[in-house]
Scaffold this motif. Structure first.
Motif, PDB file in Angstrom:
ATOM      1  N   VAL A 119     -27.204 -35.753 -39.691  1.00 58.40           N
ATOM      2  CA  VAL A 119     -27.960 -35.381 -38.765  1.00 58.40           C
ATOM      3  C   VAL A 119     -28.671 -34.256 -39.369  1.00 58.40           C
ATOM      4  O   VAL A 119     -28.126 -33.237 -39.793  1.00 58.40           O
ATOM      5  N   GLU A 120     -29.458 -34.175 -39.120  1.00 55.10           N
ATOM      6  CA  GLU A 120     -30.499 -33.081 -39.093  1.00 55.10           C
ATOM      7  C   GLU A 120     -30.258 -31.607 -38.297  1.00 55.10           C
ATOM      8  O   GLU A 120     -29.402 -31.908 -37.010  1.00 55.10           O
ATOM      9  N   LYS A 121     -30.399 -30.372 -37.926  1.00 53.00           N
ATOM     10  CA  LYS A 121     -30.198 -29.725 -37.629  1.00 53.00           C
ATOM     11  C   LYS A 121     -30.656 -29.470 -36.262  1.00 53.00           C
ATOM     12  O   LYS A 121     -29.854 -29.448 -35.219  1.00 53.00           O
ATOM     13  N   ASN A 122     -31.860 -30.071 -36.105  1.00 51.49           N
ATOM     14  CA  ASN A 122     -32.130 -30.332 -34.659  1.00 51.49           C
ATOM     15  C   ASN A 122     -31.740 -31.263 -33.788  1.00 51.49           C
ATOM     16  O   ASN A 122     -31.390 -31.200 -32.578  1.00 51.49           O
ATOM     17  N   ASP A 123     -30.866 -31.951 -35.191  1.00 51.29           N
ATOM     18  CA  ASP A 123     -29.646 -33.180 -34.584  1.00 51.29           C
ATOM     19  C   ASP A 123     -28.468 -32.579 -33.701  1.00 51.29           C
ATOM     20  O   ASP A 123     -27.324 -32.744 -32.592  1.00 51.29           O
ATOM     21  N   ALA A 124     -28.236 -31.616 -34.684  1.00 54.60           N
ATOM     22  CA  ALA A 124     -26.882 -31.619 -34.185  1.00 54.60           C
ATOM     23  C   ALA A 124     -26.679 -29.870 -33.841  1.00 54.60           C
ATOM     24  O   ALA A 124     -25.692 -29.165 -33.752  1.00 54.60           O
ATOM     25  N   LEU A 125     -27.776 -29.675 -33.834  1.00 51.64           N
ATOM     26  CA  LEU A 125     -27.570 -28.050 -33.097  1.00 51.64           C
ATOM     27  C   LEU A 125     -28.806 -28.059 -31.809  1.00 51.64           C
ATOM     28  O   LEU A 125     -29.978 -28.561 -31.755  1.00 51.64           O
ATOM     29  N   ALA A 126     -28.155 -27.463 -30.632  1.00 51.95           N
ATOM     30  CA  ALA A 126     -29.163 -27.130 -29.027  1.00 51.95           C
ATOM     31  C   ALA A 126     -30.012 -26.686 -29.623  1.00 51.95           C
ATOM     32  O   ALA A 126     -30.444 -25.860 -30.025  1.00 51.95           O
ATOM     33  N   PRO A 127     -31.721 -27.608 -29.427  1.00 57.78           N
ATOM     34  CA  PRO A 127     -32.414 -26.868 -29.036  1.00 57.78           C
ATOM     35  C   PRO A 127     -32.566 -25.595 -28.749  1.00 57.78           C
ATOM     36  O   PRO A 127     -32.016 -25.159 -27.770  1.00 57.78           O
ATOM     37  N   ALA A 128     -33.190 -24.215 -28.964  1.00 51.01           N
ATOM     38  CA  ALA A 128     -33.453 -22.924 -29.014  1.00 51.01           C
ATOM     39  C   ALA A 128     -34.617 -22.742 -27.502  1.00 51.01           C
ATOM     40  O   ALA A 128     -35.043 -23.425 -27.702  1.00 51.01           O
ATOM     41  N   SER A 129     -34.001 -22.204 -26.521  1.00 50.78           N
ATOM     42  CA  SER A 129     -34.741 -21.800 -25.687  1.00 50.78           C
ATOM     43  C   SER A 129     -35.082 -20.406 -25.098  1.00 50.78           C
ATOM     44  O   SER A 129     -33.522 -20.151 -25.719  1.00 50.78           O
ATOM     45  N   PRO A 130     -35.419 -19.947 -24.919  1.00 51.99           N
ATOM     46  CA  PRO A 130     -35.248 -18.769 -23.936  1.00 51.99           C
ATOM     47  C   PRO A 130     -34.096 -18.947 -22.754  1.00 51.99           C
ATOM     48  O   PRO A 130     -33.492 -17.404 -23.300  1.00 51.99           O
ATOM     49  N   GLN A 131     -33.520 -19.758 -22.670  1.00 53.58           N
ATOM     50  CA  GLN A 131     -32.056 -18.906 -21.641  1.00 53.58           C
ATOM     51  C   GLN A 131     -31.386 -19.447 -22.437  1.00 53.58           C
ATOM     52  O   GLN A 131     -29.548 -18.737 -22.015  1.00 53.58           O
ATOM     53  N   GLN A 132     -31.091 -19.982 -23.774  1.00 54.97           N
ATOM     54  CA  GLN A 132     -29.633 -20.003 -24.295  1.00 54.97           C
ATOM     55  C   GLN A 132     -29.483 -18.742 -25.153  1.00 54.97           C
ATOM     56  O   GLN A 132     -30.423 -18.011 -25.787  1.00 54.97           O
ATOM     57  N   PRO A 133     -28.374 -17.912 -24.587  1.00 57.25           N
ATOM     58  CA  PRO A 133     -27.944 -16.945 -24.952  1.00 57.25           C
ATOM     59  C   PRO A 133     -27.808 -16.622 -26.858  1.00 57.25           C
ATOM     60  O   PRO A 133     -27.411 -17.417 -27.030  1.00 57.25           O
ATOM     61  N   SER A 134     -28.502 -15.572 -27.024  1.00 59.06           N
ATOM     62  CA  SER A 134     -27.890 -14.878 -28.602  1.00 59.06           C
ATOM     63  C   SER A 134     -26.567 -15.159 -29.612  1.00 59.06           C
ATOM     64  O   SER A 134     -26.498 -14.417 -30.362  1.00 59.06           O
ATOM     65  N   ASP A 135     -25.593 -14.778 -27.935  1.00 59.49           N
ATOM     66  CA  ASP A 135     -24.814 -14.710 -28.537  1.00 59.49           C
ATOM     67  C   ASP A 135     -24.100 -15.841 -29.020  1.00 59.49           C
ATOM     68  O   ASP A 135     -22.354 -15.863 -29.403  1.00 59.49           O
ATOM     69  N   SER A 136     -24.385 -17.086 -28.621  1.00 57.40           N
ATOM     70  CA  SER A 136     -23.290 -17.798 -29.196  1.00 57.40           C
ATOM     71  C   SER A 136     -24.557 -19.608 -29.526  1.00 57.40           C
ATOM     72  O   SER A 136     -26.070 -19.743 -30.123  1.00 57.40           O
ATOM     73  N   VAL A 137     -23.712 -20.331 -30.349  1.00 60.85           N
ATOM     74  CA  VAL A 137     -24.419 -21.270 -30.545  1.00 60.85           C
ATOM     75  C   VAL A 137     -24.007 -22.323 -29.738  1.00 60.85           C
ATOM     76  O   VAL A 137     -22.874 -23.223 -29.261  1.00 60.85           O
ATOM     77  N   PHE A 138     -24.112 -23.817 -29.036  1.00 56.79           N
ATOM     78  CA  PHE A 138     -24.336 -24.902 -29.230  1.00 56.79           C
ATOM     79  C   PHE A 138     -24.303 -26.268 -30.345  1.00 56.79           C
ATOM     80  O   PHE A 138     -25.731 -26.468 -30.987  1.00 56.79           O
ATOM     81  N   LEU A 139     -23.137 -26.608 -30.344  1.00 52.49           N
ATOM     82  CA  LEU A 139     -22.727 -27.813 -31.502  1.00 52.49           C
ATOM     83  C   LEU A 139     -22.125 -29.000 -30.678  1.00 52.49           C
ATOM     84  O   LEU A 139     -21.906 -29.289 -30.147  1.00 52.49           O
ATOM     85  N   ARG A 140     -22.808 -29.838 -31.720  1.00 53.13           N
ATOM     86  CA  ARG A 140     -22.638 -31.600 -31.517  1.00 53.13           C
ATOM     87  C   ARG A 140     -21.887 -32.056 -31.872  1.00 53.13           C
ATOM     88  O   ARG A 140     -21.138 -31.978 -33.110  1.00 53.13           O
ATOM     89  N   VAL A 141     -20.607 -32.179 -31.049  1.00 52.64           N
ATOM     90  CA  VAL A 141     -18.778 -32.694 -32.148  1.00 52.64           C
ATOM     91  C   VAL A 141     -18.449 -33.813 -30.843  1.00 52.64           C
ATOM     92  O   VAL A 141     -17.999 -33.439 -29.124  1.00 52.64           O
ATOM     93  N   GLY A 145     -20.452 -36.502 -29.764  1.00 54.64           N
ATOM     94  CA  GLY A 145     -20.745 -36.822 -28.922  1.00 54.64           C
ATOM     95  C   GLY A 145     -20.774 -36.194 -27.554  1.00 54.64           C
ATOM     96  O   GLY A 145     -22.495 -35.998 -26.709  1.00 54.64           O
ATOM     97  N   GLU A 146     -20.317 -34.545 -27.708  1.00 55.23           N
ATOM     98  CA  GLU A 146     -20.800 -34.044 -26.231  1.00 55.23           C
ATOM     99  C   GLU A 146     -21.274 -32.249 -27.398  1.00 55.23           C
ATOM    100  O   GLU A 146     -21.758 -32.669 -28.879  1.00 55.23           O
ATOM    101  N   TRP A 147     -22.373 -31.711 -26.482  1.00 59.98           N
ATOM    102  CA  TRP A 147     -22.518 -30.273 -26.765  1.00 59.98           C
ATOM    103  C   TRP A 147     -21.453 -28.814 -26.508  1.00 59.98           C
ATOM    104  O   TRP A 147     -20.939 -28.894 -25.229  1.00 59.98           O
ATOM    105  N   ARG A 148     -20.784 -28.123 -27.618  1.00 55.00           N
ATOM    106  CA  ARG A 148     -19.861 -27.181 -26.940  1.00 55.00           C
ATOM    107  C   ARG A 148     -20.207 -26.207 -27.686  1.00 55.00           C
ATOM    108  O   ARG A 148     -21.618 -26.199 -28.653  1.00 55.00           O
ATOM    109  N   LYS A 149     -20.447 -25.104 -26.565  1.00 56.11           N
ATOM    110  CA  LYS A 149     -20.728 -23.679 -26.536  1.00 56.11           C
ATOM    111  C   LYS A 149     -19.260 -22.968 -27.446  1.00 56.11           C
ATOM    112  O   LYS A 149     -18.791 -23.078 -27.579  1.00 56.11           O
ATOM    113  N   VAL A 150     -20.394 -22.312 -28.401  1.00 49.65           N
ATOM    114  CA  VAL A 150     -19.277 -21.716 -29.433  1.00 49.65           C
ATOM    115  C   VAL A 150     -19.803 -20.222 -29.109  1.00 49.65           C
ATOM    116  O   VAL A 150     -21.109 -20.120 -29.929  1.00 49.65           O
TER     117      VAL A 150
END
Length: 253
Positions: free
Chosen positions: A130-152, A154-159
């Motif tokens: 799965v390429e980057k855009n499928d494994a990482l949540a798409p960047a958005s203005p609302q996404q905080p800069s101190d975390s990332v969402f990972l697809r684990v 089948g779910e999105w996990r905030k890390v």
């Protein structure tokens, strides 16, 4: 989950006996065969489905690294060695882990759990890369800069970035090792995508298989080995200059 089939290869009979005892003590492992001769082991593995190989590095005639190279990556490997310097060579193969002799069961179990986590993810039908855009949540203005969402799973996990100790690459997967969690988060991702996603001021790639959180480093020894969490991670030549420059930038004066 099914039991993982495994093989032990070590030219020392006592080492084989110890690993056999550890495997038999671990309910999710199934020992198929043990070998003191790596040539015989290679023949057996080529004819049987082996999920996990406990492989000694330093052996006469054919050493563990040569045997691993001949397998072509179809069997996941946990290297064993009495010499820390040989363990560093295991990074070439994106091994599940390496165990430094004398091996304690707690460390053995930790490595075996890593293998089980890898296979649990792999066998949930996510074999395709799965390429980057499928494994990482798409960047958005609302996404905080101190975390990332990972697809684990089948779910999105905030890390949160501050919880990441290091990220370990394993071919088509990466493992995010977090503070306070026994098992890493495993997702389909490339190490290049990890580098592009994690902020460079907080994280640095130090070899082909590892990106480390700079503020989580406890010690760097004279061999350029990083002590972080419970891991010892070697800085390889390709990344040494950048890492040394970082260290110099943090020195007083």
């Amino acid at each position: 989950m099914r039991k993982l089939t495994c093989v032990i290869v070590d030219d020392e009979p006592l080492a084989v006996q110890l690993l056999e005892a550890f495997v038999n003590r671990t309910d999710f492992l199934c020992l198929l065969q043990s070998f003191t001769d790596p040539i015989e082991a290679a023949s057996f593995i080529s004819q049987n489905k082996v999920d996990l190989l406990f492989l000694d590095i330093q052996m006469p005639d054919v050493n563990g690294l040569e045997l691993a190279r001949s397998l072509g990556g179809k069997t996941k490997i946990i290297f064993t060695t009495a010499f820390k310097e040989f363990a560093f060579d295991s990074y070439e193969f994106a091994a599940i882990d390496y165990l430094l002799k004398p091996i304690r069961y707690a460390k053995f179990l930790q490595a075996a759990e890593r293998a089980r986590s890898w296979y649990e993810t792999f066998e949930k039908g996510e074999q395709a890369v799965v390429e980057k855009n499928d494994a990482l949540a798409p960047a958005s203005p609302q996404q905080p800069s101190d975390s990332v969402f990972l697809r684990v799973d089948g779910e999105w996990r905030k890390v949160d970035f501050q919880r990441i100790l290091f990220v370990e690459g394993m071919k088509d997967y990466v493992m995010f090792h977090l503070e306070g969690e026994r098992r890493p988060l495993i997702t389909h991702l490339t190490m290049k995508a990890v580098e592009q996603t994690l902020p460079a001021q907080l994280f640095m790639r130090v070899n082909r298989s590892f990106v480390v959180a700079l503020d989580k480093i406890r010690t760097v020894d004279r061999n350029m080995c990083i002590y972080i969490g419970e891991e010892i991670i070697r800085v390889t030549d390709q990344y040494k200059t950048a890492f040394e420059n970082y260290l110099k930038s943090r020195m007083p004066g």
